[in-house]
Scaffold this motif. Structure first.
Motif, short mmCIF file in Angstrom:
data_model
loop_
_atom_site.label_atom_id
_atom_site.label_comp_id
_atom_site.label_asym_id
_atom_site.label_seq_id
_atom_site.Cartn_x
_atom_site.Cartn_y
_atom_site.Cartn_z
N GLY A 28 14.00 -29.70 0.46
CA GLY A 28 14.86 -29.64 1.01
C GLY A 28 15.46 -28.40 1.13
O GLY A 28 15.02 -27.50 0.55
N LEU A 29 16.73 -28.32 1.86
CA LEU A 29 17.53 -27.33 1.87
C LEU A 29 18.41 -26.97 0.68
O LEU A 29 18.84 -28.07 -0.05
CB LEU A 29 18.51 -27.25 2.95
N ARG A 30 18.55 -25.78 0.12
CA ARG A 30 19.32 -25.50 -0.99
C ARG A 30 20.28 -24.52 -0.56
O ARG A 30 20.15 -23.45 -0.02
CB ARG A 30 18.50 -24.89 -1.98
N LEU A 31 21.66 -24.66 -0.89
CA LEU A 31 22.59 -23.77 -0.26
C LEU A 31 22.75 -22.61 -1.52
O LEU A 31 22.97 -23.12 -2.84
CB LEU A 31 24.01 -24.31 -0.23
N THR A 32 22.96 -21.42 -1.02
CA THR A 32 23.59 -20.38 -2.19
C THR A 32 24.74 -20.60 -2.46
O THR A 32 25.66 -21.20 -1.90
CB THR A 32 23.06 -18.92 -1.48
N ALA B 165 9.95 -20.25 2.76
CA ALA B 165 9.28 -21.52 3.15
C ALA B 165 8.90 -21.91 2.14
O ALA B 165 8.91 -23.39 1.78
CB ALA B 165 8.32 -21.17 4.41
N ARG B 166 8.03 -21.60 1.18
CA ARG B 166 7.28 -21.98 0.18
C ARG B 166 8.36 -22.66 -0.91
O ARG B 166 8.03 -23.70 -1.41
CB ARG B 166 6.60 -20.92 -0.51
N ARG C 147 -0.12 -17.52 5.93
CA ARG C 147 0.65 -18.05 4.55
C ARG C 147 2.00 -18.28 5.10
O ARG C 147 2.62 -17.31 5.46
CB ARG C 147 0.46 -17.45 3.34
N PRO C 148 2.60 -19.25 4.71
CA PRO C 148 3.98 -19.62 4.75
C PRO C 148 4.88 -18.42 3.97
O PRO C 148 4.50 -18.07 2.99
CB PRO C 148 4.61 -20.94 4.15
N SER C 149 5.96 -18.03 4.50
CA SER C 149 6.79 -16.99 3.85
C SER C 149 7.16 -17.59 2.40
O SER C 149 7.25 -18.67 2.07
CB SER C 149 7.91 -16.63 4.58
N ARG C 150 7.84 -16.73 1.46
CA ARG C 150 8.22 -17.11 0.21
C ARG C 150 9.50 -17.95 0.28
O ARG C 150 9.37 -18.92 -0.60
CB ARG C 150 8.74 -15.77 -0.66
#
Length: 141
Positions: A52-56, A44-45, A39-42
């Motif tokens: 898309g990408l989210r910045l912290t 990756a899910r 399963r994809p990691s948390r």
């Protein structure tokens, strides 16, 4: 080479158990995982859901700080190139004058050694020798 791989090479798995099962004598936390069991990691899910990408907050801060530092460096270099290098004047060397005399007359606000060095740099002089009739640029005036 890890111990699990070395063990499998020396004594290959054989027996009635399936791919997901654990061989007898092996710890329960180690098991073979097939391609269909993965399963994809948390994280990756989360990315797949978000699209898309989210910045912290830390990432946004790092990007902002880096952009600010680059912008400050560019502004600093432009100001340094255009800044207070000032209008320079030129002086013609008279007979009997020395570089030290010209430096003390033309740049009285600087110590003598710094004034001489500034004139040498402005005129690309490697020594303090000058000749009568020579044009010298006086920096910063």
């Amino acid at each position: 080479m890890s111990t699990a791989i070395a063990h499998d090479i020396v004594t290959p798995l054989s027996g009635p158990w399936s791919v997901g099962d654990v061989a007898p004598g092996r710890p329960r936390h180690l098991r073979l995982v097939g391609e269909e069991d993965r399963r994809p990691s948390r994280a990756a899910r989360r990315l797949l859901r978000a699209g898309g990408l989210r910045l912290t907050r830390r990432g946004r801060l790092a990007i902002t700080a880096t952009t600010g530092l680059v912008l400050a460096a560019v502004i600093w270099s432009v100001v340094g190139l255009l800044g207070p290098a000032g209008a320079s004047t030129s002086v013609t060397v008279e007979r009997g004058e020395t570089l030290s005399q010209i430096a003390s007359e033309q740049l009285p606000e600087l110590p003598l050694s710094r004034a001489v060095t500034a004139i040498q740099r402005a005129n690309s002089l490697s020594t303090t020798s000058i000749a009568a009739g020579q044009e010298l640029v006086i920096p910063g005036r």
